[in-house]
Design a protein around this motif. Sequence first.
Motif, PDB file in Angstrom:
ATOM      1  N   VAL A  15      -6.571  -0.136  -2.382  1.00 37.07           N
ATOM      2  CA  VAL A  15      -5.263   0.052  -1.756  1.00 37.07           C
ATOM      3  C   VAL A  15      -5.004  -1.092  -0.777  1.00 37.07           C
ATOM      4  N   ALA A  16      -3.843  -1.733  -0.919  1.00 38.70           N
ATOM      5  CA  ALA A  16      -3.437  -2.789   0.005  1.00 38.70           C
ATOM      6  C   ALA A  16      -2.450  -2.248   1.039  1.00 38.70           C
ATOM      7  N   LYS A  17      -1.665  -1.245   0.640  1.00 39.09           N
ATOM      8  CA  LYS A  17      -0.703  -0.610   1.542  1.00 39.09           C
ATOM      9  C   LYS A  17      -0.575   0.844   1.123  1.00 39.09           C
ATOM     10  N   ALA A  18      -0.668   1.733   2.077  1.00 41.26           N
ATOM     11  CA  ALA A  18      -0.618   3.177   1.808  1.00 41.26           C
ATOM     12  C   ALA A  18       0.671   3.569   1.077  1.00 41.26           C
ATOM     13  N   PRO A  19       0.623   4.665   0.314  1.00 37.51           N
ATOM     14  CA  PRO A  19       1.807   5.117  -0.428  1.00 37.51           C
ATOM     15  C   PRO A  19       3.008   5.373   0.483  1.00 37.51           C
ATOM     16  N   GLN A  20       4.173   4.981  -0.019  1.00 38.69           N
ATOM     17  CA  GLN A  20       5.427   5.210   0.695  1.00 38.69           C
ATOM     18  C   GLN A  20       6.461   5.688  -0.309  1.00 38.69           C
ATOM     19  N   PRO A  21       7.418   6.497   0.118  1.00 39.23           N
ATOM     20  CA  PRO A  21       8.475   6.930  -0.803  1.00 39.23           C
ATOM     21  C   PRO A  21       9.228   5.726  -1.360  1.00 39.23           C
ATOM     22  N   LYS A  22       9.549   5.786  -2.655  1.00 42.24           N
ATOM     23  CA  LYS A  22      10.325   4.711  -3.283  1.00 42.24           C
ATOM     24  C   LYS A  22      11.803   4.993  -3.026  1.00 42.24           C
ATOM     25  N   PRO A  62       4.344   8.817  -9.530  1.00 40.76           N
ATOM     26  CA  PRO A  62       4.884  10.102  -9.075  1.00 40.76           C
ATOM     27  C   PRO A  62       4.041  10.641  -7.922  1.00 40.76           C
ATOM     28  N   GLU A  63       4.681  11.285  -6.968  1.00 39.99           N
ATOM     29  CA  GLU A  63       3.961  11.816  -5.812  1.00 39.99           C
ATOM     30  C   GLU A  63       2.824  12.744  -6.239  1.00 39.99           C
ATOM     31  N   THR A  64       3.017  13.474  -7.328  1.00 41.33           N
ATOM     32  CA  THR A  64       1.992  14.402  -7.815  1.00 41.33           C
ATOM     33  C   THR A  64       0.761  13.685  -8.349  1.00 41.33           C
ATOM     34  N   GLY A  65       0.849  12.383  -8.606  1.00 42.61           N
ATOM     35  CA  GLY A  65      -0.269  11.620  -9.140  1.00 42.61           C
ATOM     36  C   GLY A  65      -1.062  10.863  -8.089  1.00 42.61           C
ATOM     37  N   ILE A  66      -0.782  11.118  -6.820  1.00 43.85           N
ATOM     38  CA  ILE A  66      -1.468  10.392  -5.749  1.00 43.85           C
ATOM     39  C   ILE A  66      -2.461  11.315  -5.069  1.00 43.85           C
ATOM     40  N   SER A  67      -3.737  10.865  -5.008  1.00 40.71           N
ATOM     41  CA  SER A  67      -4.725  11.648  -4.263  1.00 40.71           C
ATOM     42  C   SER A  67      -4.536  11.370  -2.781  1.00 40.71           C
ATOM     43  N   GLY A  68      -4.945  12.305  -1.928  1.00 39.52           N
ATOM     44  CA  GLY A  68      -4.717  12.182  -0.498  1.00 39.52           C
ATOM     45  C   GLY A  68      -5.527  11.069   0.137  1.00 39.52           C
ATOM     46  N   GLU A  69      -5.098  10.674   1.331  1.00 41.33           N
ATOM     47  CA  GLU A  69      -5.818   9.710   2.165  1.00 41.33           C
ATOM     48  C   GLU A  69      -6.089   8.376   1.480  1.00 41.33           C
ATOM     49  N   LEU A  70      -5.059   7.746   0.962  1.00 43.56           N
ATOM     50  CA  LEU A  70      -5.207   6.422   0.351  1.00 43.56           C
ATOM     51  C   LEU A  70      -4.891   5.370   1.413  1.00 43.56           C
ATOM     52  N   ALA A  71      -5.850   5.134   2.283  1.00 43.50           N
ATOM     53  CA  ALA A  71      -5.693   4.142   3.346  1.00 43.50           C
ATOM     54  C   ALA A  71      -6.016   2.745   2.817  1.00 43.50           C
TER      55      ALA A  71
END
Length: 118
Positions: A15-22, A62-71
Amino acid sequence: MRQIPVDTSGATVMVAKAPQPKVRDRRTGEIATDAETGAKLMTVDVMFAANDEVEILSLTVPETGISGELAMGTPVALTGLIARPWENEFNGQKRHGIAFRAVAVTSLVAGASQPKAA
């Protein structure tokens, strides 16, 4: 539109940048959703290292495809990664590029949480 599967088996991905809403519309702040499922879409920037080269890829997931805590720096696995070439014209100028989309981004850190339920 043509979709090209991307082989990630020989790559190191972090991960280079944590997930953000598109954002679908910058003027209104409307968040993009998947046309088929209605799931909220997220953008995750990852460092993709393969064949002695490193690139930062911005993925739509999709938000449902992201595991938590992707720092930043978290090693991840990408499921169903595809590349989709695009081209458009805006104000008389042609633009083109490659958009990347994945079904899931999963943390490879032991004890990582499971992907979020729909």
